[in-house]
Design a protein around this motif. Structure first.
Motif, mmCIF file in Angstrom:
data_model
loop_
_atom_site.group_PDB
_atom_site.id
_atom_site.type_symbol
_atom_site.label_atom_id
_atom_site.label_comp_id
_atom_site.label_asym_id
_atom_site.label_seq_id
_atom_site.Cartn_x
_atom_site.Cartn_y
_atom_site.Cartn_z
ATOM 1 N N UNK A 1 57.491 6.184 58.019
ATOM 2 C CA UNK A 1 57.107 4.886 58.255
ATOM 3 C C UNK A 1 56.266 4.489 59.008
ATOM 4 N N UNK A 2 55.445 4.000 58.101
ATOM 5 C CA UNK A 2 54.283 3.046 58.973
ATOM 6 C C UNK A 2 53.583 2.351 57.924
ATOM 7 N N UNK A 3 53.628 0.497 59.109
ATOM 8 C CA UNK A 3 53.511 -0.518 58.512
ATOM 9 C C UNK A 3 54.272 -0.809 58.167
ATOM 10 N N UNK A 4 55.793 -0.738 58.568
ATOM 11 C CA UNK A 4 57.177 -0.388 57.005
ATOM 12 C C UNK A 4 57.184 0.038 56.090
ATOM 13 N N UNK A 5 55.838 0.464 55.766
ATOM 14 C CA UNK A 5 56.128 1.405 54.146
ATOM 15 C C UNK A 5 56.445 2.885 54.584
ATOM 16 N N UNK A 6 57.869 2.737 53.601
ATOM 17 C CA UNK A 6 58.119 4.197 53.659
ATOM 18 C C UNK A 6 57.307 5.370 52.563
ATOM 19 N N UNK A 7 57.523 7.007 53.206
ATOM 20 C CA UNK A 7 56.006 8.128 52.596
ATOM 21 C C UNK A 7 57.132 8.502 52.769
ATOM 22 N N UNK A 8 56.939 9.479 51.069
ATOM 23 C CA UNK A 8 57.665 10.822 50.792
ATOM 24 C C UNK A 8 56.518 11.286 51.061
ATOM 25 N N UNK A 9 56.709 12.354 52.295
ATOM 26 C CA UNK A 9 54.824 13.060 51.890
ATOM 27 C C UNK A 9 53.886 12.758 52.166
ATOM 28 N N UNK A 10 53.412 12.957 50.840
ATOM 29 C CA UNK A 10 51.962 12.283 51.196
ATOM 30 C C UNK A 10 52.149 10.975 50.084
ATOM 31 N N UNK A 11 53.449 10.832 49.848
ATOM 32 C CA UNK A 11 53.139 9.326 48.509
ATOM 33 C C UNK A 11 54.295 8.659 49.537
ATOM 34 N N UNK A 12 53.457 7.093 48.802
ATOM 35 C CA UNK A 12 54.548 6.040 48.783
ATOM 36 C C UNK A 12 55.993 6.669 48.460
ATOM 37 N N UNK A 13 56.737 5.209 48.862
ATOM 38 C CA UNK A 13 58.079 5.874 48.396
ATOM 39 C C UNK A 13 58.104 5.786 46.877
#
Length: 421
Positions: A124-136
């Motif tokens: 989680x970065x700046x409130x955004x969830x990433x799955x690997x290198x991709x946004x959720x």
């Protein structure tokens, strides 16, 4: 008991129980709210696994509150609400409603929400969830058949599910350590926020967040955030030093793999197993619906299969899943597969199968319920978030590995059995 946890599905509960066990807490996982007389022994942590992720929000709240009452009555000093590291939910819940209800029950002012699990590439970065290198929203989760996730902003997603103000503790604060995170929590509470999304990109972040949450009555998140909680009890003199985990003694008997998940990870695991020569039978929900394929036929396949553990799977790509759902209805299609897998598990258990590797949260829930398992003792880790477990309350002991659809390396179906040799 020190920590009482409520998990919204069975595989997620296993994932959390493994994390706590690795950090030195004697951990027991239950299937549903324990019955009267259930003995958790000398457990430091109890994880109550529900099947509440996709049920109506009011029902999820009711079940979660009932689990909380049992845990508090059993002595829990802190509660943990565990959900998926991909924040699986519908537009109306159930993460927000359950969190709001638990905060109300505890009379607590603030809690955190952090699904990050860096080991499995959820950050989680700046409130955004990433799955690997991709946004959720760009990951395979965007096509999940039950909870498609198309907004990566956890603040937006959670705020849509609750009337409580939702804030953010950004990574710039988290990287400064536990004291800075604790100060951010105090600042958020003074500002009237009730739930804060917390950034985390590695285990150092998770440990800092866990330390900062030592006085929170309620913590919420994926299993990753639990990595920092046991040490709080240890510092307070309530928990002994972590000891090496003992090897699990599995019951003798035959083994089988049951895969109901249609996630990208499970589809790759199925493909890897089939390519390696594993005896495999694909379940067609349309054949189940027509009555041309049933429990007896599938169980007979498993019994007569030679070589390693046979694979019975319903995993399919999103287009195939959508086509079946169009014909049968989404809920009915899922129920057919879960019911078949549960029936097959029971039939095989009657015929000497004692080792079950199950892929998919819904499938795992159906199988465990059908087998009459009341709880688990946690065993060795197969892959991050996937332990072997020994059943409690199912008559004859069973070894089970309940794998979240999104977890595990491509070869997990082959290497899992080496830990039970």
């Amino acid at each position: 008991m020190l920590l009482g946890a409520i998990a919204d599905d069975l595989t997620g509960a296993s994932d959390l129980a493994l994390m706590l066990s690795r950090e030195g807490m004697k951990t027991v996982q239950t299937v549903g709210i324990p019955p009267a007389g259930f003995d958790a022994g000398a457990a430091d942590a109890v994880v109550v696994s529900l099947k509440s992720r996709t049920i109506p929000a009011a029902e999820a709240v009711e079940q979660s509150l009932a689990a909380a009452e049992w845990l508090l009555a059993t002595g829990a000093r802190q509660l943990f609400f565990k959900y998926c590291s991909t924040f699986d939910s519908t537009p109306v819940g159930n993460i927000g409603p359950v969190t709001e209800a638990l905060l109300g029950r505890l009379g607590a002012g603030l809690t955190l929400a952090c699904p990050a699990f860096p080991t499995n590439r959820r950050t989680v970065y700046l409130g955004y969830l990433f799955v690997g290198d991709e946004l959720l929203s760009e990951s395979p989760m965007k096509d999940h058949p039950l909870t498609p996730m198309r907004d990566p902003s956890l603040v937006r997603v959670l705020q849509a599910q609750t009337t409580l103000p939702v804030g953010l503790v950004a990574h710039e604060r988290v990287r400064r350590g536990a004291d800075a995170v604790a100060a951010a929590f105090s600042q958020a509470e003074r500002a009237g926020q009730r739930i804060v999304i917390v950034d985390a990109i590695d285990d150092t972040d998770l440990r800092a967040i866990g330390t900062a949450a030592r006085d929170m009555a309620l913590v919420t998140g994926g299993s990753g955030i639990a990595i920092g909680l046991p040490e709080n009890f240890r510092r307070a003199g309530l928990l002994a030093a972590a000891a090496p985990s003992a090897r699990m003694v599995a019951p003798p008997g035959r083994a089988v793999i049951l895969a109901g998940s249609c996630s990208a990870a499970t589809r790759k695991q199925v493909a890897t197993a089939v390519a390696s020569g594993t005896a495999a039978l694909r379940i067609d929900p349309l054949a189940v619906a027509s009555g041309s394929l049933g429990v007896e036929e599938v169980a007979a396949f498993a019994e007569t299969a030679t070589g390693g553990p046979p694979l019975i799977y319903a995993s399919a790509d999103p287009a195939e899943v959508a086509a079946v759902q169009e014909k049968l209805g989404r809920e009915h299609a899922g129920a057919l597969v879960e019911g078949l897998m549960a029936g097959v598990a029971c039939r095989l258990a009657e015929r000497g199968f004692t080792r079950f590797l199950v892929a998919g949260g819904e499938t795992s829930g159906a199988v465990v319920q059908a087998l009459g398992v009341e709880g688990f003792a946690i065993g060795p880790e197969i892959d991050p978030g996937v332990p072997w477990m020994l059943s409690l309350g199912a008559g004859r002991p069973l070894a089970l590995a309940l794998k979240s659809g999104n977890f595990g390396a491509p070869d997990i179906f082959a290497k899992a059995w080496d830990l039970l040799a």
